[in-house]
Scaffold this active site. Structure first.
Site, PDB file in Angstrom:
ATOM      1  CB  SER A 121      -1.012  -0.016   1.128  1.00 20.00           C
ATOM      2  OG  SER A 121      -2.177   0.766   0.929  1.00 20.00           O
ATOM      3  CG  ASP A 257      -5.906  -4.401  -3.806  1.00 17.75           C
ATOM      4  OD1 ASP A 257      -6.312  -3.513  -3.125  1.00 17.75           O
ATOM      5  OD2 ASP A 257      -4.932  -4.742  -3.889  1.00 17.75           O
ATOM      6  CG  HIS A 284      -5.322  -2.916   0.306  1.00 14.88           C
ATOM      7  ND1 HIS A 284      -4.861  -2.600  -0.780  1.00 14.88           N
ATOM      8  CD2 HIS A 284      -5.044  -2.287   1.337  1.00 14.88           C
ATOM      9  CE1 HIS A 284      -3.817  -1.694  -0.375  1.00 14.88           C
ATOM     10  NE2 HIS A 284      -3.874  -1.567   0.853  1.00 14.88           N
TER      11      HIS A 284
END
Length: 304
Positions: A121, A257, A284
């Site tokens: 991320s 995601d 995610h």
């Protein structure tokens, strides 16, 4: 079977314009000295989510002999906090976190043997920028569920929102981000596109707790939530410098995601030596949602 060596420590880190003495907390899973493999340094997301939710990466040592270095970036967890820097965009910068990363790598003496980076991320954004600076010792890079373009991340999220039930969509588009309706709608979105496991693993819950405990970096750089990006990163276009990444790179995302293909594809187009894998049953958190496949893909790439 011998126990896996684990050690924790802190290294002094003087944040530029931090105004006080600081430190970075870290944990090494595996032996940096005895393993023939370079170590993997794990860059967590948020910013401010802390290292805990990346814990499945520790299995890379047992299965592939790759030691893993976890750490809490300044502003969260067991590292120094700077709550007084709320909204200070001149403090919360890529340069701050890159200086911290370099300081940790030098402290652990990783450069001679070399090292890998996995950023998840926000951590992938950080890792990509770091790689463009050609740091001594970097061998390979993994960018896991990270946007190459924040504006395209917003485009992808707008599309995901359009597919939600009408009441959820209307609550998310409302002006009151503190209302119970908005919180309920956000939780629904997170269940679909951030972590699809129910219940969430404890280490994943810890990431959210870290952000609640100190949201300074997150609010300054991102905004009030994953769906409202008004911080200093709102116009970030990492793909524009990604051609300067000169190491083998693995780009990852999940089919569900929040980092949709539209914001991940520019990495694939811009990075010279790159492979892109999408996890078909993940959002995610593929390292939790498809842990065996995740380790197989990452371990194969690092040891190949």
């Amino acid at each position: 079977m011998a126990a896996v060596p684990v050690r924790e420590g802190k290294v002094n880190f003087e944040a530029p314009n931090g105004g006080k003495e600081g430190s970075t907390w870290y944990k090494v899973h595996g032996s940096l000295e005895d393993s023939p493999s370079p170590a993997l340094v794990a860059l967590h997301g948020g910013p401010g989510a802390g290292h805990e939710y990346l814990s499945p990466l520790a299995n890379l040592y047992g299965k592939y002999g790759v030691p893993v270095v976890f750490y809490d970036q300044v502003g969260c967890g067991r590292s120094t906090h700077y709550r007084e820097k709320m909204g200070d965009e001149s403090f919360w910068t890529f340069d701050l976190f890159i200086q911290e990363l370099d300081n940790l790598i030098d402290h652990l003496k990783l450069r001679e043997k070399g090292f890998f980076i996995l950023g998840q991320s926000w951590g992938g954004m950080l890792g990509a920028v770091y790689a463009t600076r050609h740091p001594k010792g970097l061998k390979k890079l993994i960018i896991a569920s990270s946007p190459a373009s924040v504006p395209l991340y917003v485009v992808g999220n707008d599309q995901l929102r359009s597919e939600l039930p009408q009441d959820i969509r209307e609550a998310l588009e409302g002006p009151d981000h503190d209302s119970p309706e908005y919180e309920k709608a956000s939780a629904f979105f997170y269940k679909q596109h951030v972590c699809r496991l129910d219940p969430r693993p404890e280490d994943v819950q810890t990431a959210f707790k870290n952000l609640e405990e100190d949201s300074t970096a997150y609010i300054t750089m991102q905004g009030p939530s994953e769906l409202v990006i008004v911080g200093s990163l709102k116009n970030w276009e990492g793909w524009k410098i990604a051609h300067d990444i000169n190491v083998d790179t693995l780009v990852l995302n999940g089919r569900y995601d929040e980092m949709t293909d539209v914001c991940v594809e520019p990495w694939f187009k811009a990075i010279p030596r790159v492979k892109w894998v999408t996890f078909e049953n993940s959002s995610h958190m593929a390292h939790w949602e498809q842990p065996e496949r995740f380790l197989q893909v990452c371990g194969g790439f690092l040891s190949g």
